[in-house]
Design an enzyme around this catalytic site. Structure first.
Site, PDB file in Angstrom:
ATOM      1  CB  CYS A  65      -0.952  -0.002   1.198  1.00  0.00           C
ATOM      2  SG  CYS A  65      -0.120  -0.009   2.800  1.00  0.00           S
ATOM      3  CB  THR A  66       0.235   4.874   0.292  1.00  0.00           C
ATOM      4  OG1 THR A  66      -0.839   4.822  -0.642  1.00  0.00           O
ATOM      5  CG2 THR A  66       1.024   6.160   0.086  1.00  0.00           C
TER       6      THR A  66
END
Length: 496
Positions: free
Chosen positions: A348-349
């Site tokens: 994810c980020t």
């Protein structure tokens, strides 16, 4: 005794005003003394704390007057009863020194207010902060907040708002016993440092992104790492990117049930059950092996929302077409066949969604192995800007994205030409993001879908809803982007 002549000369009209002025001055003096005494009290207690005990907030030890104290209540009671006069004397000395320093500072810098320290430059803001936060706190809350506010007396306002700037992205999963105190501390800390952004606090930890000057962010990072609740953090846990406080409209700090909204009680699915963390180098090798060997036993899973993965993603990943992370558990439940007996590489980020996302995936007991990218895409791109992640990295602020390579993997929704620069839909009743290239925008194609584009052409716009809930409902109902999108889409394969 007052004589008749005194009565003649007495200013009767201003008598009440003078009395009220005296009362206000007395009240203000009491507030200043009270705030200063709380600070001195906290510093005195902190000075009695054994350095070794600070490593673990649940095993604190204080030594004072030959006695050993193991809980805050006992040391506070002892200090109040045995050292009250000492605290009073220290408070008076502190106030005298502060008054002297303020006079000297005022005399020295009367021609340049911008060079004043924070206290001298913005007394009204400081007073407002004290009235709205400090005066509403109990003594225990005040200690929890003010004890960990750094000394900014030697730092000018210009240093805090001028010069080079940046945006920080961070999180820390750590049990927090009193989230509301951490919330108040964050509010005051960010306010004093002139930081803007969003910070979520919960009993399971903290999650935030803030922007400001590099001088301010450095102080913020140091304050975070010195706080007993976050001493496990290091400078590597703060992802830095180009930006400023202007990337955010304001500062929002609050207490929530989860530091990232997955919609499941953290006590049921805890971050402590997360998958194995891989450093960027290890994750890079795993992805390389998967691509080179065309290994069907490995799934590269993107935990983000569709509008994030649309403009940037890892090659050959499985990117769920979901709008919110709270849909992720349901996506997993409806697509278990994709993960059965597979090794799953998650990303994810910044890593935070993978913590509990991987824990949920593991709870299904269908995967052979669950691994996650430590530090997220952000840390990976710092080391591998030309690695297996192509396109831009979406961020949740007014920048919308960060570029680490030149690839453009998305297209304009109107003409199909390569385009990856998001803007908000131009319809007043929509908050969706739209990919519309410059030539199309010049032609007036600035909405996210045909329905919103048609609404832009109406002479009479629909009236604004009466409530926030009606507004959210209207946006969902009147936008083709959300109406025609399945909540949990079915997936059959990974992208190429």
């Amino acid at each position: 005794m007052m004589m008749e002549g005194d009565l003649v000369d007495l200013d009767v009209e201003n008598l009440c005003e003078e009395n009220n002025k005296d009362k206000r001055e007395i009240s203000s003096t009491r507030k200043v003394y009270s705030r200063s005494r709380r600070r001195i009290f906290a510093e005195f207690v902190a000075s009695k704390k054994l350095p070794g005990s600070m490593l673990n907030s649940s095993e604190c030890i204080w030594l004072c007057c030959g006695h050993r104290f193991t809980d805050p209540t006992s040391i506070h009671t002892h200090t109040s009863s045995q050292h009250s006069r000492e605290i009073h004397t220290m408070t008076n000395e502190s106030l005298k020194n502060h008054q002297t320093d303020s006079k000297e500072l005022h005399q020295k810098n009367t021609d340049s207010l911008k060079l004043y320290s924070l206290d001298a430059y913005s007394p009204n803001l400081q007073e407002a902060l004290s009235d709205s936060v400090n005066d509403s706190m109990t003594e225990s809350e005040s200690l929890g907040v003010n004890s960990w506010i750094p000394d900014l007396s030697g730092i000018s306002e210009l240093e805090l708002v001028g010069g080079a700037s940046e945006v920080l992205l961070f999180y820390c999963y750590q049990e927090i016993r009193e989230p509301h105190i951490i919330c108040m501390w964050q509010q005051k800390l960010c306010f004093l440092l002139r930081l803007r952004g969003k910070v979520r606090v919960a009993s399971e930890g903290i999650n935030g992104t803030v922007g400001g000057s590099k001088r301010a962010t450095e102080i913020y990072i140091k304050a975070m790492m010195e706080h007993p609740s976050f001493r496990t953090m290091s400078t590597q846990d703060f992802k830095r990117s180009t930006g400023s406080a202007e990337c955010f409209p304001d500062l929002r700090v609050g207490v929530f049930n989860e530091i990232v909204p997955m919609g499941i009680n953290p006590e049921i699915i805890s971050y402590t059950a997360a998958g194995q963390h891989l450093e960027p180098e290890e994750f890079h090798r795993e992805v390389q092996t998967m691509i080179e060997e065309q290994n069907g036993d490995t799934v590269l899973l993107d935990c983000r929302n569709f509008y994030e993965s649309k403009i940037g993603q890892f090659q050959q990943c499985l990117a769920p077409d979901i709008r919110k992370f709270s849909y992720f558990p349901e996506f997993v439940d409806q697509n278990l066949h994709l993960f059965r007996d597979k090794k799953v590489l998650m990303y994810c980020t910044g890593g935070i969604r993978c913590e509990r996302g991987s824990a949920y995936l593991k709870s299904t007991s269908v995967c052979r192995e669950v691994l996650q990218l430590k530090g997220g895409i952000h840390k990976y791109l710092e080391q591998f800007p030309d690695g297996f992640y192509r396109g831009k990295l979406f961020v949740f602020d007014q920048r919308y994205s960060l570029a680490f390579n030149q690839d453009v993997i998305s297209v304009c929704v109107y003409c199909g030409r390569p385009w990856d620069q998001y803007q908000l839909c131009s319809s007043s009743l929509c908050s969706q993001l739209v990919l519309s290239c410059s030539p199309c925008r010049e032609r007036g194609l600035t909405a996210c879908c045909l329905i919103c584009q048609q609404k832009n052409g109406l002479v009479h716009q629909p009236s604004q809803p009466q409530s926030d809930e009606e507004g959210r409902k209207m946006k969902r109902e009147q936008c083709q982007c959300t109406n025609n999108r399945d909540r949990i889409p079915q997936h059959t394969s990974q992208s190429g």
